[in-house]
Design an enzyme around this catalytic site. Structure first.
Site, mmCIF file in Angstrom:
data_model
loop_
_atom_site.group_PDB
_atom_site.id
_atom_site.type_symbol
_atom_site.label_atom_id
_atom_site.label_comp_id
_atom_site.label_asym_id
_atom_site.label_seq_id
_atom_site.Cartn_x
_atom_site.Cartn_y
_atom_site.Cartn_z
ATOM 1 C CE LYS A 114 -3.952 -3.278 -4.624
ATOM 2 N NZ LYS A 114 -3.699 -1.658 -4.267
ATOM 3 C CE LYS A 206 2.930 -3.733 -11.817
ATOM 4 N NZ LYS A 206 1.724 -2.531 -11.632
ATOM 5 C CE LYS A 209 2.943 -1.591 -2.600
ATOM 6 N NZ LYS A 209 2.209 -0.631 -3.090
#
Ligand code: TRP
Length: 344
Positions: A114, A206, A209
């Site tokens: 991240k 994966k 969003k």
């Protein structure tokens, strides 16, 4: 020491909820209500570890809550609330900041992903995110945590924190009558046919969003037309479906669609291959559209209906927060005594 069994899990209010969240987590949340006391938390404090628009955040918090309700979580028998309304999460997280070691956090792969290349510019909150997650779970002394694969490492850290706290304060814990462990070792619950739902555009990534293409995912609020379009456009390969699992090897898109079908229908993947082995994708996709619309259509509609009544959603969160706080406050009082903080 035996701990009372209790389930806790959290979902971040960032972006839209999609099929991956539903099959990977929420379906399990719903099922666990039959066997456990469950606490389900909309983790708005985790969300702000990266920038959140203050207009969008409450909408997203209500949408996760609405989706919980629409999927069948009972807010009376169990607890649904948003994290920031129970201050004890932040309070215990501070204690855990002092229990967890820098070396432990440096091993967290999600932070590395991240934070990316510009690690210097990541928030400190993003770095200590796993400590807050441990606090979420342990402030309720929860024993079971349904999560996706990607959270396994964070769960292990929660166990390490629980253990180090129990060891560091063992004399004080025993002196206060808590035996040899104050915190349980929370167990991840990861099993299930579709723990990993992959992107409809790339079976090796994966479903997420944050994927720029909306065609990569089915959102829980997509209507029947959107679901049909996305499934029809989903990437496949030119071969027919195999009749056995071995035939899915090296065919990630085929494996993903079969996995989604099996999970939605709540049958083993082998049954799906038994039915569709030898069929073309066009046939299978039509069946998948019908199944997905039948399962997700009512959930999307109910989520939207609930979103039209924000006062009701907020009342669910207020009631859940009050009941959560009662449990969390007891843990925090004991933790303060164990550490040696004076309280009146
Ligand atoms: N980190 C989790 C995720 O991104 C969300 C989360 C926060 C959570 N606190 C938790 C999950 C406690 C389980 C238990 O999916």
């Amino acid at each position: 020491m035996a701990f009372q069994q209790r389930v806790f899990s959290g979902v971040q209010p960032t972006g839209n909820l999609h099929l991956g969240n539903y099959l990977g987590a929420i379906v399990k949340f719903v099922a666990l209500q039959q066997s456990h006391d469950c606490i389900y938390c909309v983790v708005d404090m985790h969300a702000i570890t990266v920038w959140q628009d203050p207009v969008e955040l409450p909408r997203a918090t209500r949408e996760v809550t609405a989706a919980f309700l629409a999927c069948g979580i009972d807010p009376k028998k169990h607890i649904i609330f948003n994290q920031s309304q129970v201050a004890e999460h932040a309070e215990l997280a501070w204690v855990f900041n002092c229990v967890a070691r820098v070396g432990w956090l440096n091993r967290m792969t999600q932070f590395k992903e991240k934070a990316g290349k510009d690690r210097e510019n990541a928030s400190v909150g993003l770095y200590v995110y796993p400590n807050l997650m441990a606090a979420d779970i342990l402030v309720y002394r929860a024993t079971h945590v349904p999560v996706g694969e990607d959270q396994k490492q964070h769960l292990e850290l929660s166990r390490d924190i629980a253990q180090k706290f129990n060891n560091d304060f063992s004399a004080s814990i025993a002196a206060r009558g808590f035996g040899d462990a104050f915190f349980p070792q929370p167990e991840p619950l990861i099993q299930g046919p579709a723990t990993r739902v992959m992107s409809l555009r790339d079976g090796t990534k994966k479903m997420s969003k944050s994927d720029p293409s909306d065609y990569s995912r089915i959102n829980l609020t997509d209507d029947a037309d959107a679901i049909a379009q996305k499934v029809r456009k989903a990437k496949t390969d030119p071969d027919a479906l195999p009749s056995e699992a071995k035939g899915l090897e090296d065919r990630p898109e085929a494996e993903n669609l079969v996995g989604i079908y099996a999970a939605l229908k709540e049958v083993p993947a082998a049954d799906v291959l038994g039915e569709f082995g030898g069929a073309q994708f066009s046939t299978f996709k039509s069946a998948l559209v019908d199944l997905a619309v039948a399962k997700l259509g009512p959930i999307g509609a109910e989520t939207k209906r609930l979103m039209g009544d924000p006062a009701y959603i907020d009342s669910v969160l207020a009631d859940g927060s009050n009941r959560a706080r009662e449990i969390a406050a007891q843990t925090m009082s004991a933790v303060k005594d164990i550490i040696g903080f004076i309280r009146h």
